[in-house]
Design an enzyme around this catalytic site. Structure first.
Site, short mmCIF file in Angstrom:
data_model
loop_
_atom_site.label_atom_id
_atom_site.label_comp_id
_atom_site.label_asym_id
_atom_site.label_seq_id
_atom_site.Cartn_x
_atom_site.Cartn_y
_atom_site.Cartn_z
N GLU A 142 0.82 -1.21 0.00
CA GLU A 142 0.00 0.00 0.00
C GLU A 142 0.86 1.27 0.00
OE1 GLU A 142 -4.11 -1.58 2.12
OE2 GLU A 142 -2.63 -0.50 3.34
N GLU A 312 -6.35 -7.65 -0.90
CA GLU A 312 -6.90 -7.71 0.46
C GLU A 312 -8.41 -7.51 0.34
OE1 GLU A 312 -5.12 -5.09 3.28
OE2 GLU A 312 -3.07 -5.66 2.76
#
Length: 675
Positions: A142, A312
Site C-alpha cells: 500500500e 486484500e
C-alpha cells in the site's frame, strides 16, 4: 478465478502452521500471501538472517498444492535499521519526523533506504528463486498509505530540485511556466527551490501541483527499482502491488507500467464511512456501495488492460472505520462475485485469523482468534466453489467495456489544491457519472485521457480540469471519427502548470464544445439547484457547482430554473462535430440528471443498456456471462428469457445475494421488487 488468503505465520506457534495450511487448502484457497511486514522476523539483526520459518511455510504451501505470493518487507523497516540510519525517516509538511512504532515511516528518496531495499530484496528473493511454490511477488505494501506519498525531508528537497531542473530548460522557463511573478515568488536558481512547508496563506498552486507530480514519480521510481530487482533474480515471477481505494496521491497508471498484474485492497464497509458525501445507509454499512467499489475495480483493471486481483478483501468486521459493523450474511461471498464480474481473476482475503497482538486486533479474519471458522470463512468457501464452476477449465476472459471514463491524476491534484467549494471532491464527481453508467448495466473502463480512445463507443470525462494540446487533439479526432463524448463541469479551465488560460473555459476545447463558460457558481445546500430541459417540463437537481454557458455552434440542452441570477442561463449543450457528438454539462448532476445525460449518449453510441436498475443492484457482463449482485436487504425477481441457464442462483435474488447466468442478458433484462 484464484482465491487466496493473507497469512502471518510469524504471529503463531510453529505447531499451528500445518493445521492452518491444510485448512486453507480444504477451503479451496489457492494462494497464500505473506511477509509484507516481516523484515524484523527475517533479519532480527543486521546481516543475521532467519529464513527457516518462512522456508517451512513455503514448503507446506507447496505440499498442499497451493502457491505463495511473497512480499518485499520494505513497508516496515525494523528498529535497528532506523537507529543506524535515522535519516531514512519521512518528514511531514509541518516538519515533524515520523518515528518508529507504526509502518510506512521511510522516505522514497533516501539513498540509504534504497541500499537497504536492494540488500533485503536480494537476500530474500535470492532465497526463493526457482522455487515452484512461489508464484510471484508484491512490492512493498500500500504505497502512500497514511498520507506518506509526499515527504518533505532534506532528501526529498534535493531530489525535487533535480527533478525540476531536468524538466525545465532554465530557471526563467520555470518562473514563466509557474507564473511566479505573483507575490514575488521568482527563483534565481534551481538550488533555491525547496519543498513546500507551512506558510501564512495558501501556497502557489503551480508549485504544489509539481510537488504532487514529483512525489508520485518518486514512488513510481522506487517501485520500478524493486520490480527490476525481482525480475533479475527470477524472470518467471509475476510482480504486482496492492493499491488502495479512492487514493489520489499516487498515479496508479504510472506505477502499473512496471507491473505484470495490478491489485488493490477492498474494504466495502469502511469505504462508505470514509469516502461517501452523506451518511451511509444501513444496507451500505452492511455491504458497501457497489458503484464505489466498482469504480476502483474498473480503475485498477484498466491500469494494465487485463484482469486484476483484490489482494486484500474484507473478511468480516474491521478495525479502522468509525463503526466496525458486522457485514451482512453472505456479504463476503457477494464481494468476491462483484470483483470477478468487474474483471478480477484473484481474490485474497485479509486475513486468515484474527491476531492476538498489535494494532489490528479488532480486524476480523476468516478464522477467529481461537482458530475456529468465522463468518467470512463460510462465505469464502462457498465463493471458491461457485467461481471455480463458473470459470470451468478455461477460466473467464477479460472484460470488454464499450465506454471509457477518463480519470486524470493531474486534474485531481489541481482540484484538491483549489476545490473552490467545501464539498467539491474529484472522486465523488466521477462516481456521479460512473454510477449513472453502471445503473444502466454498462461495463466501464477507467483510463487516463492520454490513452487511445478509438476502441470505445462512448467516452465520459467528468472533469478534465487541466487540458493539454495532446488531449485536445485526441478528443477532437475521436469525436470527428464518430465518437460520442460527454464532458462534465470544470473542464478546460487550466493549462498543464495549473494556471488559468487567457481564453474562456473550456479553453482549447471551445471549438469542440461549441460554447464557452461565461460565469461559474459554487452553491451551498441551502440554495435550491434545479435545471430543466429546453424541450420539456421536467426538472432535475444538481449540487455544488454551476457554470453558465454561452452557446455558439452548440444547441442548449438544459437551462437553470432557479430563484436567482442563474435563472434562464444555459447549463448544458450538445454539439455535432464531424460524425460524432459532444455534450458539455456545466453542473454536478444528481442521479436523475446524470441518467438523462448518459441514456441518450448510450443510445447514440449504439451501446446496449438496461432499464435503470434499483440503487444497490447491479449487473455485469464478462465473457458471455452475466452477474447480478444485490447489495441491498431487498429481494428482487429478475426478468430474463425463459431459457436462461443459471450457473449460480436463479431468477429470484435475495438480500445481499448473487446470481450468475451463462448468457449475456443485456437485451432482455428487467427487475421487479419482491414484497
Amino acid at each position: 478465478m484464484n482465491l487466496g488468503v493473507c497469512y502471518f505465520p510469524e504471529h503463531w506457534p510453529r505447531e499451528r502452521w500445518e493445521t492452518d495450511i491444510e485448512a486453507m487448502a480444504e477451503a479451496g484457497l489457492e494462494y497464500v500471501r505473506m511477509a509484507e511486514f516481516s523484515w524484523a522476523a527475517i533479519e532480527p539483526e543486521r546481516g543475521e538472517f532467519d529464513f527457516e520459518w518462512l522456508d517451512e511455510v513455503v514448503d507446506l504451501i507447496g505440499e498442499y498444492d497451493m502457491q505463495a505470493v511473497l512480499c518485499t518487507p520494505t513497508a516496515t523497516p525494523p528498529k535497528w535499521l532506523v537507529d543506524e540510519h535515522p535519516e531514512i525517516r519521512q518528514e511531514t509538511f509541518d516538519g515533524t519526523t515520523l518515528e518508529f512504532g507504526s509502518r510506512r515511516h521511510y522516505c522514497f528518496n533516501s539513498d540509504a533506504f534504497r541500499e537497504e531495499t536492494d540488500r533485503i530484496i536480494s537476500e530474500m528473493a535470492g532465497r526463493y528463486a526457482d522455487n515452484p511454490a512461489v508464484a510471484g511477488w508484491q512490492t512493498d505494501n500500500e504505497f502512500g498509505c497514511h498520507e506518506t506519498v509526499r515527504c518533505y525531508c532534506d532528501d526529498c528537497e534535493a531530489a525535487f530540485r533535480e527533478w525540476v531542473a531536468e524538466k525545465y530548460n532554465s530557471i526563467e522557463d520555470l518562473n514563466e511556466s509557474w507564473g511566479n511573478r505573483f507575490w514575488s515568488q521568482q527563483y534565481n536558481a534551481f538550488d533555491e527551490i525547496d519543498a513546500p512547508g507551512p506558510t501564512p496563506d495558501g501556497h502557489h498552486p503551480a508549485r504544489l501541483l509539481e510537488y504532487a507530480r514529483f512525489s508520485s514519480d518518486s514512488v513510481v521510481d522506487y517501485n520500478a527499482f524493486q520490480a527490476d530487482l525481482l525480475r533479475e533474480i527470477d524472470a518467471d515471477w509475476f510482480v504486482t502491488h496492492n493499491f488502495m481505494g479512492h487514493f489520489s496521491d499516487l498515479n496508479a497508471f504510472d506505477v502499473s507500467d512496471d507491473l505484470e498484474m495490478v491489485a488493490w485492497d477492498s474494504y466495502p464497509t469502511g469505504f462508505v464511512q470514509e469516502m461517501s458525501p452523506e451518511e451511509p445507509t444501513v444496507d451500505e454499512l452492511r455491504a458497501g456501495n457497489p458503484d464505489q467499489l466498482g469504480l476502483n475495480h474498473d480503475l485498477y483493471r484498466s491500469a494494465r488492460d487485463r484482469p486484476f486481483w483484490v489482494m486484500e478483501q474484507q473478511p468480516g468486521d474491521i478495525n479502522w472505520p468509525a463503526q466496525g459493523t458486522q457485514p451482512a450474511d453472505g456479504a463476503m461471498r457477494l464481494w468476491a462475485h462483484h470483483a470477478s464480474a468487474h474483471g478480477a481473476d484473484g481474490i485474497v482475503y485479509f486475513r486468515w485469523q484474527r491476531c492476538l497482538e498489535g494494532q489490528e486486533q479488532y480486524h476480523a479474519g476468516l478464522r477467529k482468534q481461537d482458530g475456529s471458522p468465522d463468518r467470512g470463512y463460510h462465505d469464502a468457501t462457498q465463493a471458491a466453489d461457485e467461481l471455480a464452476a463458473i470459470g470451468g477449465e478455461d477460466g473467464v476472459d477479460h472484460v470488454d467495456a464499450p465506454v471509457a471514463l477518463l480519470f486524470d491524476y493531474d486534474s485531481c491534484w489541481a482540484l484538491e489544491e483549489q476545490p473552490h467549494a467545501p464539498d467539491f471532491d474529484y472522486w465523488q464527481l466521477l462516481e456521479s457519472f460512473h454510477g449513472a453508467l453502471r445503473a444502466r448495466g454498462v461495463q466501464v473502463d477507467v483510463v487516463p485521457p492520454t490513452n487511445d480512445l478509438e476502441g470505445y463507443d462512448a467516452v465520459v470525462a467528468p472533469a478534465l480540469h487541466l487540458v493539454t494540446d495532446e488531449i485536445t487533439t485526441r478528443l477532437e479526432e475521436y469525436v470527428e471519427a464518430g465518437g460520442e463524448l460527454l464532458l462534465g463541469p470544470r473542464t478546460g479551465v487550466k493549462d498543464a502548470y495549473n494556471k488559468l488560460r487567457p481564453a474562456l473555459q473550456p479553453g482549447p476545447l471551445t471549438d469542440l464544445v461549441g460554447a464557452t463558460v461565461e460565469q461559474h457558481d459554487t452553491l451551498p445546500e441551502r440554495i435550491e439547484t434545479v435545471v430543466s430541459p429546453v424541450d420539456g417540463d421536467d426538472s432535475y437537481g444538481f449540487r455544488t457547482w454551476a457554470e453558465w454557458l454561452e452557446a455558439d455552434d452548440a444547441d442548449p440542452l438544459f437551462t437553470y430554473e432557479m430563484d436567482g441570477i442563474e435563472d434562464g442561463h444555459t447549463a448544458a449543450v450538445r454539439n455535432s462535430v464531424g460524425d460524432g457528438t459532444v455534450v458539455y454539462c456545466g453542473v454536478w448532476p444528481d442521479a436523475d440528471l446524470a441518467d438523462e445525460l448518459v441514456r441518450p449518449l448510450l443510445a447514440r453510441a449504439d451501446v446496449d443498456y438496461t432499464e435503470r436498475l434499483p440503487d444497490g443492484l447491479r449487473i455485469n457482463h464478462r465473457d458471455g456471462r452475466t452477474w447480478v449482485t444485490n447489495f441491498t436487504s431487498d429481494a428482487y425477481r429478475l426478468e430474463t428469457g425463459d431459457d436462461t441457464d443459471w450457473l449460480v442462483g436463479d431468477s429470484t435474488i435475495d438480500a445481499f445475494d448473487v446470481a450468475v447466468a451463462d448468457d449475456d442478458l443485456s437485451d432482455e433484462f428487467g427487475v421487479e421488487p419482491l414484497e
